[in-house]
Design a protein around this motif. Structure first.
Motif, PDB file in Angstrom:
ATOM      1  N   ASN A   1       0.855  -1.184   0.000  1.00 11.40           N
ATOM      2  CA  ASN A   1       0.000   0.000   0.000  1.00 11.40           C
ATOM      3  C   ASN A   1       0.896   1.241   0.000  1.00 11.40           C
ATOM      4  OD1 ASN A   1      -2.411   1.400  -0.006  1.00 11.40           O
ATOM      5  ND2 ASN A   1      -2.622   1.396   2.222  1.00 11.40           N
ATOM      6  N   THR A   2       0.485   2.273  -0.709  1.00  5.35           N
ATOM      7  CA  THR A   2       1.325   3.474  -0.842  1.00  5.35           C
ATOM      8  C   THR A   2       0.564   4.739  -0.455  1.00  5.35           C
ATOM      9  OG1 THR A   2       0.756   4.006  -3.143  1.00  5.35           O
ATOM     10  CG2 THR A   2       2.495   2.368  -2.792  1.00  5.35           C
ATOM     11  N   GLY A   3       1.331   5.789  -0.183  1.00  5.64           N
ATOM     12  CA  GLY A   3       0.745   7.066   0.189  1.00  5.64           C
ATOM     13  C   GLY A   3       0.022   7.760  -0.946  1.00  5.64           C
ATOM     14  N   SER A   4       0.198   7.288  -2.161  1.00 10.63           N
ATOM     15  CA  SER A   4      -0.477   7.894  -3.318  1.00 10.63           C
ATOM     16  C   SER A   4      -1.913   7.414  -3.468  1.00 10.63           C
ATOM     17  CB  SER A   4       0.297   7.567  -4.598  1.00 10.63           C
ATOM     18  OG  SER A   4       0.252   6.176  -4.867  1.00 10.63           O
ATOM     19  N   GLY A   5      -2.324   6.453  -2.611  1.00 12.49           N
ATOM     20  CA  GLY A   5      -3.665   5.896  -2.718  1.00 12.49           C
ATOM     21  C   GLY A   5      -3.736   4.664  -3.592  1.00 12.49           C
ATOM     22  N   THR A   6      -2.588   4.210  -4.093  1.00  9.26           N
ATOM     23  CA  THR A   6      -2.553   3.023  -4.951  1.00  9.26           C
ATOM     24  C   THR A   6      -1.960   1.851  -4.187  1.00  9.26           C
ATOM     25  OG1 THR A   6      -2.233   4.414  -6.906  1.00  9.26           O
ATOM     26  CG2 THR A   6      -1.774   2.072  -7.144  1.00  9.26           C
ATOM     27  N   MET A   7      -2.629   0.718  -4.260  1.00  9.50           N
ATOM     28  CA  MET A   7      -2.144  -0.528  -3.673  1.00  9.50           C
ATOM     29  C   MET A   7      -1.734  -1.462  -4.809  1.00  9.50           C
ATOM     30  SD  MET A   7      -4.002  -2.964  -0.825  1.00  9.50           S
ATOM     31  CE  MET A   7      -5.415  -3.426  -1.867  1.00  9.50           C
ATOM     32  N   PHE A   8      -0.585  -2.107  -4.637  1.00 16.62           N
ATOM     33  CA  PHE A   8      -0.047  -2.973  -5.687  1.00 16.62           C
ATOM     34  C   PHE A   8       0.015  -4.427  -5.215  1.00 16.62           C
ATOM     35  CE2 PHE A   8       1.744   1.230  -6.377  1.00 16.62           C
ATOM     36  CZ  PHE A   8       1.601   1.417  -7.743  1.00 16.62           C
ATOM     37  N   GLY A   9      -0.206  -5.329  -6.151  1.00 15.46           N
ATOM     38  CA  GLY A   9       0.039  -6.747  -5.929  1.00 15.46           C
ATOM     39  C   GLY A   9       1.238  -7.153  -6.762  1.00 15.46           C
ATOM     40  N   LEU A  10       2.316  -7.614  -6.087  1.00 15.75           N
ATOM     41  CA  LEU A  10       3.545  -8.008  -6.772  1.00 15.75           C
ATOM     42  C   LEU A  10       3.759  -9.506  -6.641  1.00 15.75           C
ATOM     43  CD1 LEU A  10       5.964  -5.221  -5.412  1.00 15.75           C
ATOM     44  CD2 LEU A  10       4.422  -5.093  -7.386  1.00 15.75           C
ATOM     45  N   ASP A  11       4.386 -10.089  -7.649  1.00 18.68           N
ATOM     46  CA  ASP A  11       4.749 -11.506  -7.593  1.00 18.68           C
ATOM     47  C   ASP A  11       5.861 -11.686  -6.551  1.00 18.68           C
ATOM     48  OD1 ASP A  11       6.618 -13.868  -8.525  1.00 18.68           O
ATOM     49  OD2 ASP A  11       4.672 -14.230  -9.462  1.00 18.68           O
ATOM     50  N   ALA A  12       5.648 -12.572  -5.582  1.00 14.96           N
ATOM     51  CA  ALA A  12       6.603 -12.741  -4.491  1.00 14.96           C
ATOM     52  C   ALA A  12       7.946 -13.281  -4.967  1.00 14.96           C
ATOM     53  CB  ALA A  12       6.025 -13.673  -3.423  1.00 14.96           C
ATOM     54  N   GLU A  13       7.967 -13.994  -6.081  1.00 10.59           N
ATOM     55  CA  GLU A  13       9.206 -14.586  -6.593  1.00 10.59           C
ATOM     56  C   GLU A  13      10.038 -13.595  -7.394  1.00 10.59           C
ATOM     57  OE1 GLU A  13      10.729 -17.561  -6.308  1.00 10.59           O
ATOM     58  OE2 GLU A  13       9.282 -18.132  -4.767  1.00 10.59           O
ATOM     59  N   SER A  14       9.370 -12.730  -8.142  1.00 18.04           N
ATOM     60  CA  SER A  14      10.099 -11.864  -9.084  1.00 18.04           C
ATOM     61  C   SER A  14       9.943 -10.368  -8.819  1.00 18.04           C
ATOM     62  CB  SER A  14       9.616 -12.148 -10.506  1.00 18.04           C
ATOM     63  OG  SER A  14       8.244 -11.786 -10.656  1.00 18.04           O
ATOM     64  N   GLY A  15       8.915  -9.982  -8.073  1.00 22.00           N
ATOM     65  CA  GLY A  15       8.630  -8.567  -7.877  1.00 22.00           C
ATOM     66  C   GLY A  15       7.807  -7.956  -8.998  1.00 22.00           C
ATOM     67  N   GLU A  16       7.475  -8.731  -9.995  1.00 19.40           N
ATOM     68  CA  GLU A  16       6.693  -8.232 -11.126  1.00 19.40           C
ATOM     69  C   GLU A  16       5.298  -7.813 -10.682  1.00 19.40           C
ATOM     70  OE1 GLU A  16       5.000  -9.779 -15.474  1.00 19.40           O
ATOM     71  OE2 GLU A  16       6.260 -11.084 -14.230  1.00 19.40           O
ATOM     72  N   GLN A  17       4.836  -6.662 -11.174  1.00 14.94           N
ATOM     73  CA  GLN A  17       3.502  -6.198 -10.808  1.00 14.94           C
ATOM     74  C   GLN A  17       2.432  -7.070 -11.441  1.00 14.94           C
ATOM     75  OE1 GLN A  17       2.682  -1.919 -11.136  1.00 14.94           O
ATOM     76  NE2 GLN A  17       0.586  -2.391 -11.767  1.00 14.94           N
ATOM     77  N   ILE A  18       1.480  -7.507 -10.626  1.00 10.52           N
ATOM     78  CA  ILE A  18       0.372  -8.335 -11.093  1.00 10.52           C
ATOM     79  C   ILE A  18      -0.883  -7.488 -11.276  1.00 10.52           C
ATOM     80  CG2 ILE A  18      -1.065 -10.347 -10.587  1.00 10.52           C
ATOM     81  CD1 ILE A  18       1.204 -11.357  -8.764  1.00 10.52           C
ATOM     82  N   TRP A  19      -1.126  -6.602 -10.309  1.00  9.59           N
ATOM     83  CA  TRP A  19      -2.308  -5.752 -10.370  1.00  9.59           C
ATOM     84  C   TRP A  19      -2.096  -4.490  -9.530  1.00  9.59           C
ATOM     85  CZ3 TRP A  19      -3.982  -4.985  -5.447  1.00  9.59           C
ATOM     86  CH2 TRP A  19      -3.813  -6.012  -4.510  1.00  9.59           C
ATOM     87  N   SER A  20      -3.023  -3.537  -9.669  1.00  8.19           N
ATOM     88  CA  SER A  20      -3.024  -2.340  -8.840  1.00  8.19           C
ATOM     89  C   SER A  20      -4.467  -1.947  -8.554  1.00  8.19           C
ATOM     90  CB  SER A  20      -2.278  -1.189  -9.516  1.00  8.19           C
ATOM     91  OG  SER A  20      -2.940  -0.782 -10.700  1.00  8.19           O
ATOM     92  N   TYR A  21      -4.641  -1.273  -7.422  1.00  8.78           N
ATOM     93  CA  TYR A  21      -5.968  -0.801  -7.004  1.00  8.78           C
ATOM     94  C   TYR A  21      -5.826   0.632  -6.531  1.00  8.78           C
ATOM     95  CZ  TYR A  21      -9.593   0.131  -3.488  1.00  8.78           C
ATOM     96  OH  TYR A  21     -10.583   0.711  -2.729  1.00  8.78           O
ATOM     97  N   GLU A  22      -6.651   1.538  -7.064  1.00 11.14           N
ATOM     98  CA  GLU A  22      -6.557   2.953  -6.719  1.00 11.14           C
ATOM     99  C   GLU A  22      -7.740   3.374  -5.856  1.00 11.14           C
ATOM    100  OE1 GLU A  22      -5.954   5.525 -10.022  1.00 11.14           O
ATOM    101  OE2 GLU A  22      -4.270   4.362 -10.836  1.00 11.14           O
ATOM    102  N   SER A  23      -7.436   4.166  -4.825  1.00 14.10           N
ATOM    103  CA  SER A  23      -8.480   4.730  -3.977  1.00 14.10           C
ATOM    104  C   SER A  23      -8.285   6.233  -3.891  1.00 14.10           C
ATOM    105  CB  SER A  23      -8.433   4.109  -2.573  1.00 14.10           C
ATOM    106  OG  SER A  23      -7.179   4.349  -1.965  1.00 14.10           O
ATOM    107  N   ASP A  24      -9.338   6.948  -3.528  1.00 14.17           N
ATOM    108  CA  ASP A  24      -9.274   8.406  -3.455  1.00 14.17           C
ATOM    109  C   ASP A  24      -8.444   8.841  -2.243  1.00 14.17           C
ATOM    110  OD1 ASP A  24     -10.926   8.635  -5.670  1.00 14.17           O
ATOM    111  OD2 ASP A  24     -12.754   8.632  -4.453  1.00 14.17           O
ATOM    112  N   VAL A  25      -7.692   9.917  -2.430  1.00 18.26           N
ATOM    113  CA  VAL A  25      -6.953  10.536  -1.324  1.00 18.26           C
ATOM    114  C   VAL A  25      -7.476  11.955  -1.157  1.00 18.26           C
ATOM    115  CG1 VAL A  25      -4.703  11.261  -0.461  1.00 18.26           C
ATOM    116  CG2 VAL A  25      -4.896   9.151  -1.799  1.00 18.26           C
TER     117      VAL A  25
END
Length: 409
Positions: free
Chosen positions: A177-201
């Protein structure tokens, strides 16, 4: 000669007096009243098994850095860039890495770097361990994965936004989770981004963010707009969102509704608290609100059995029945001491404070039953994040970088 020495003696005496009564100097009456602890009838004496210096701490910066315990090791970091593993029984350092940033430009840089501590890596997001891997993030948006046994880097990636909370890991996905309001799902083996979710700040919100939870196939997080959200862990698709806080004030300051603490998930129920004063029990599967009470906090909720523990914004401690939200007891003796969340340990709760003390409460009635001075009544040695409990051991970190292991009888 004696007259010449007199001012020096007076200055020296004043200096010693100032050091010995420092808690009473340069404070107003209200702060002094908060700072002076009333005597307690101590029921047991915790034992400090070991302590070590991380080299630096977090200084005056906002941070939720705290140790992580796994694989018979304690992992800890400082804001500057040190990340290290210690034997949890002895405190012996097993490995360490330095992520501080050094200037490698110029002919003399290799020499001057020997005397430099480098630019801060701004590690702030906390540590998490899973799959024999240590994960952490920084205010620069860097997310790094290390082998827990050797400290060897497995991968490092950069996401958009400050990482101010510890990652959550499950089913091969690292949730950031980040301060920009975006949450990321990363692959635990490689760090590759799988998905993102944006919320209002909102235009004005708290400095911190809610740490996510990865459980029951979902990524669960509270948002700066006062919502609780559950996303499918594998895809990031939003399962549901439920408003918890409501912005009703006349000014932006009054309208702060951040959910700034990690949701608590237990028995198919999510417990969550917002800064505007909403504590809710929510059904995990559907998002239905089971009950709601008025408590205001940015500290993480904790639980033992059917009892929910709350440390509110004024450092009052409460115990509630997790099934219906009915209050069992309250403890206000440590009001305004900036208590951390209250962690269950055996029959007790433990919470740190602004002046480096650990306080132990009886879970049954909230009575303070023991106290340990870790930081020497010094704000620089403040315990700013809840201790980590492992059996009858707890590990805590001070603002100035002291890592301490304490055993509770």
């Amino acid at each position: 000669m004696k007259k010449a020495l007199l001012p020096l003696i007076l200055i020296s005496t004043f200096g010693l007096s100032a050091c010995s009564t420092i808690s009473g100097w340069f404070t107003d009456d209200e702060e002094l009243e908060i700072r002076i602890l009333k005597p307690i009838d101590s029921q047991f004496t915790p034992t400090t098994l070991w302590d070590t210096d991380l080299g630096d701490g977090i200084d005056h910066y906002f941070s939720r850095l705290k140790p992580a315990v796994a694989y018979d090791m304690v992992f800890a970091a400082n804001r500057q860039g040190k990340v290290a593993a210690y034997n949890k029984e002895t405190g012996k350092e097993i490995w360490k890495n330095n992520y501080a940033v050094y200037n490698h430009e110029g002919f003399t840089s290799s020499i001057t770097n020997l005397w430099s501590s480098g630019a801060s890596a701004k590690i702030a997001g906390g540590l998490a361990v899973a799959y024999e891997t240590l994960f952490f993030g920084t205010e620069n948006g860097d997310v790094t994965a290390l082998d827990v046994h050797t400290g060897e880097e497995k991968w490092s990636v950069t996401v958009k936004g400050e990482v101010l909370a510890a990652p959550a890991i499950d089913e091969g996905v690292v949730v950031i989770n980040t301060g920009s309001g975006t949450m990321f799902g990363l692959d635990a083996e490689s760090g590759e981004q799988i998905w993102s979710y944006e919320s209002d700040v909102p235009p004005l919100s708290l400095r911190g963010i809610a740490a996510p939870v990865a459980a029951n196939g979902g990524a669960i997080v509270g948002t700066a707009s006062g919502k609780l959200a559950v996303n499918i862990l594998g895809t990031g698709q939003t399962a549901w969102e439920q408003p918890i806080g409501s912005a009703t004030g006349a000014t932006e300051l009054d309208r702060i509704v951040d959910i700034d603490s990690k949701p608590l998930v237990a028995g198919g129920v999510i417990y969550v608290i917002s800064f505007d004063g909403s504590l809710a029990s929510v059904e995990l599967r559907s998002g239905r609100t089971i009950w709601k009470r008025e408590y205001k906090s940015y500290r993480r909720l904790t639980q033992a059995g059917n009892t929910l523990f709350v440390v509110d914004s004024d450092s009052n401690v409460y115990a509630l029945d997790a099934r219906n939200g009915i209050e069992k007891w309250s403890q206000s003796a440590l009001k305004k001491r900036l208590l951390t969340a209250a962690e269950p340990i055996g029959e007790y709760l433990v919470s740190g404070d602004k002046w480096g003390f650990l306080h132990f409460f009886n879970q049954t009635d909230g009575k303070i039953v023991s106290r340990v001075d870790v930081g020497g009544d010094d704000e620089d040695e403040s315990i700013y994040s809840a201790p980590v409990v492992d059996g009858n051991m707890l590990y805590t970190q001070t603002r100035d970088g002291k890592l301490v292991a304490i055993q509770v009888p």
